[in-house]
Design an enzyme around this catalytic site. Structure first.
Site, mmCIF file in Angstrom:
data_model
loop_
_atom_site.group_PDB
_atom_site.id
_atom_site.type_symbol
_atom_site.label_atom_id
_atom_site.label_comp_id
_atom_site.label_asym_id
_atom_site.label_seq_id
_atom_site.Cartn_x
_atom_site.Cartn_y
_atom_site.Cartn_z
ATOM 1 N N HIS A 1 -10.448 -0.473 -1.688
ATOM 2 C CA HIS A 1 -11.828 -0.252 -1.246
ATOM 3 C C HIS A 1 -12.133 1.224 -0.962
ATOM 4 C CE1 HIS A 1 -10.204 -0.489 2.897
ATOM 5 N NE2 HIS A 1 -11.297 0.144 3.275
ATOM 6 N N HIS B 1 -4.395 3.585 -0.389
ATOM 7 C CA HIS B 1 -5.528 4.470 -0.099
ATOM 8 C C HIS B 1 -5.157 5.952 -0.164
ATOM 9 C CE1 HIS B 1 -7.217 0.730 1.008
ATOM 10 N NE2 HIS B 1 -6.826 0.693 2.265
#
Ligand code: BG6
Length: 513
Positions: free
Chosen positions: A204, A266
């Site tokens: 995300h 990430h």
């Protein structure tokens, strides 16, 4: 990706998230629909897309989970997570309309019967909503069941497109695998059933506006890229700090830790975007081809460098905003002697022409002093100081990913007065000031991209495996040695002391958290 305003003069444009071309109608099957991720992030993201005309008016969402409930209960549960009060989108009639598109399917992830029934239910929804056979499967379950779901979708004939004009896609949540071997195995399983173009491995962070802006900043402007290399940059720091602890996720986190949970995904994504070469075009193949080259250029860790260049930590009791908080080992569901790391700091070297000799310092942790994700580019000192007796901090360019999204460039300026005194100052760009309003949730951006068939901001099989290839030797070394004396940093601090040594021993220092 959706279009963005190109001139600050056009901002603020509250409507810039509206989809001008409606997306294909489709059925979204959400596996793990009663879980935390689905309720806290995915359903609100879909509501946001519906609100901005990005979901076709006839879309259907079918929540699939083991919990027994009916459509009404699922809709009520989802409703609790939609915006409240005076937040944008809190309009009750709009929420009611959205919730009517939600349906629920009670099934078992590894039960062939469930998938036969699912196929039938999808036919019904397809006919009811005239969805044209388009299907998006979203795997938001615990990772242990991914393989079951994929296999059963294949067996039930649900992985193939229904007809020549329709599409079938699958979004797979992180963590994608637990290490390199399991990621390869999962990729092989997924690719037995789906073609790579149907697979959207989600991280995300790539959906965050500020992360995408890194590409615009680098490749949409002429003045930064010429400086973006070993000749001008001393080092790069990437920090993803959280103030929250492990919350209610001990069951997952105990077997993951910060390295698997944050660094492998990430933080390495951010590293790739900082380090990559300009893609030939802004499309999925070109961007992903460049990103993987960076992962392939990072110098692999070995049993010696792991101990010199990687630091792990675990938080003990401390305070967060003046309130006493427990240590990791006291959190519900955590083993009293847990050796799971909640903090990692490491130094990477990228062996290519652009970055040779430029260290990348990365760190991420829970229960740190404040939440802050940033990329800091530290430039080299001016080659010669003509202002005698003055010392000037080298320039830094800081990209604030969150919160307080923006970009700051620090430089030395003459302080007013008759002397040539130099003081550090900053030039700041703030997203909110420039564009007004809030930014779209990362999940909404990514689901929208998937429905449009744009995989630019998703991970490819090879890059997931390459990222695991970098962290595997570290995890192995840790597994074969006893953990350092944990806890080694108090909650609410800047992390373990040993992390400071990583930079200080090389004449540098971390930016404050
Ligand atoms: C998730 C991790 O992927 O990212 C969590 O599993 C972490 O542990 C979260 O808290 C951080 O995301 P964000 O968007 O809040 O920075």
């Amino acid at each position: 990706m959706s279009t963005r305003p190109t001139e600050v003069a056009e901002a603020p444009r509250a409507d810039s998230y509206y989809c001008e071309i409606p997306n294909d109608p489709c059925a979204i099957v959400m596996f793990g629909a009663s879980g935390d991720l689905a309720r806290r992030k995915l359903l609100p993201a879909l509501y946001d897309l519906a609100l901005h005309s990005c979901l076709a008016p006839r879309f259907k969402l079918l929540g699939f989970a083991r919990t027994d409930m009916n459509d009404d209960a699922f809709q009520r549960g989802a409703g609790e997570f939609l915006p409240k009060g005076d937040k944008a989108g809190a309009d009750a009639s709009k929420q009611k309309e959205f919730l009517q598109h939600l349906h629920y399917f009670h099934g078992n992830y590894d039960d062939p019967e469930s998938y036969k029934k699912l196929a039938k239910r999808l036919e019904e929804l397809d006919a009811e909503g005239q969805l044209g056979g388009n299907r998006l499967f979203y795997l938001a379950t615990p990772p242990e069941v991914y393989e079951h779901v994929i296999e059963q979708l294949g067996r039930a004939g649900l992985a193939k497109s229904k007809n020549a004009d329709s599409w079938t896609r699958v979004i797979i949540e992180k963590p994608f695998g637990h290490d390199g071997a399991s990621a390869r195995e999962l990729n092989a399983k997924v690719l037995e059933v789906f073609a790579e173009q149907q697979v959207y491995r989600i991280d995300h962070y790539l959906g965050k506006e500020t992360v995408q802006n890194l590409l615009v900043f680098r490749f949409g402007n002429g003045i930064f890229e010429p400086l973006w290399n070993r000749n001008f940059i001393d080092h790069v720091q990437i920090t993803a700090a959280e103030a929250l602890g492990v919350e209610r996720r001990a069951a997952f986190y105990e077997s993951a830790g910060a390295m698997r949970d944050m660094i492998q995904s990430h933080v390495l994504q951010l590293t790739s975007l900082v380090g990559m070469e300009a893609p030939a075009r802004f499309d999925a193949t070109s961007v992903r081809n460049e990103k993987i080259k960076i992962l392939q250029s990072i110098r692999p860790f070995n049993s010696e460098t792991v101990w010199k260049s990687v630091i792990r930590g675990q938080y003990g009791p401390g305070t967060e905003n003046g309130v006493a908080v427990p240590g990791y080992r006291q959190e519900p569901g955590v083993k009293p002697q847990s050796a799971t790391e909640t903090f990692v700091a490491l130094k990477l070297l990228v062996d290519n022409w652009r970055w040779s000799g430029v260290p990348f310092y990365l760190r991420s942790g829970k229960r740190l002093a404040r939440p802050m994700t940033e990329i800091a580019i530290r430039f080299k000192k001016a080659p010669h100081m003509v202002f005698q007796g003055e010392s000037v901090e080298p320039n830094s360019l800081v990209l604030n990913i969150q919160p307080d999204e923006g970009i700051s460039l620090s430089f030395g300026a003459k302080s007013p007065g008759s002397h040539m005194h130099i003081s550090p100052v900053t030039m700041d760009f703030r997203y909110k000031q420039a564009f007004g309003g809030g930014s779209r949730e990362a999940y909404a951006t990514l689901i929208n991209d998937c429905i449009r068939g744009d995989a630019t901001l998703f991970d490819r099989a090879d890059s997931v495996e390459a990222a695991w290839g970098l962290v595997d030797p570290i995890l192995e070394a840790w597994q074969n040695a006893s953990a350092p004396p944990f806890p080694n940093y108090p909650a609410g601090s800047e992390g373990p002391r040993a992390a400071d040594d990583l930079t200080v021993s090389e004449g540098r220092r971390w930016r404050p958290i």
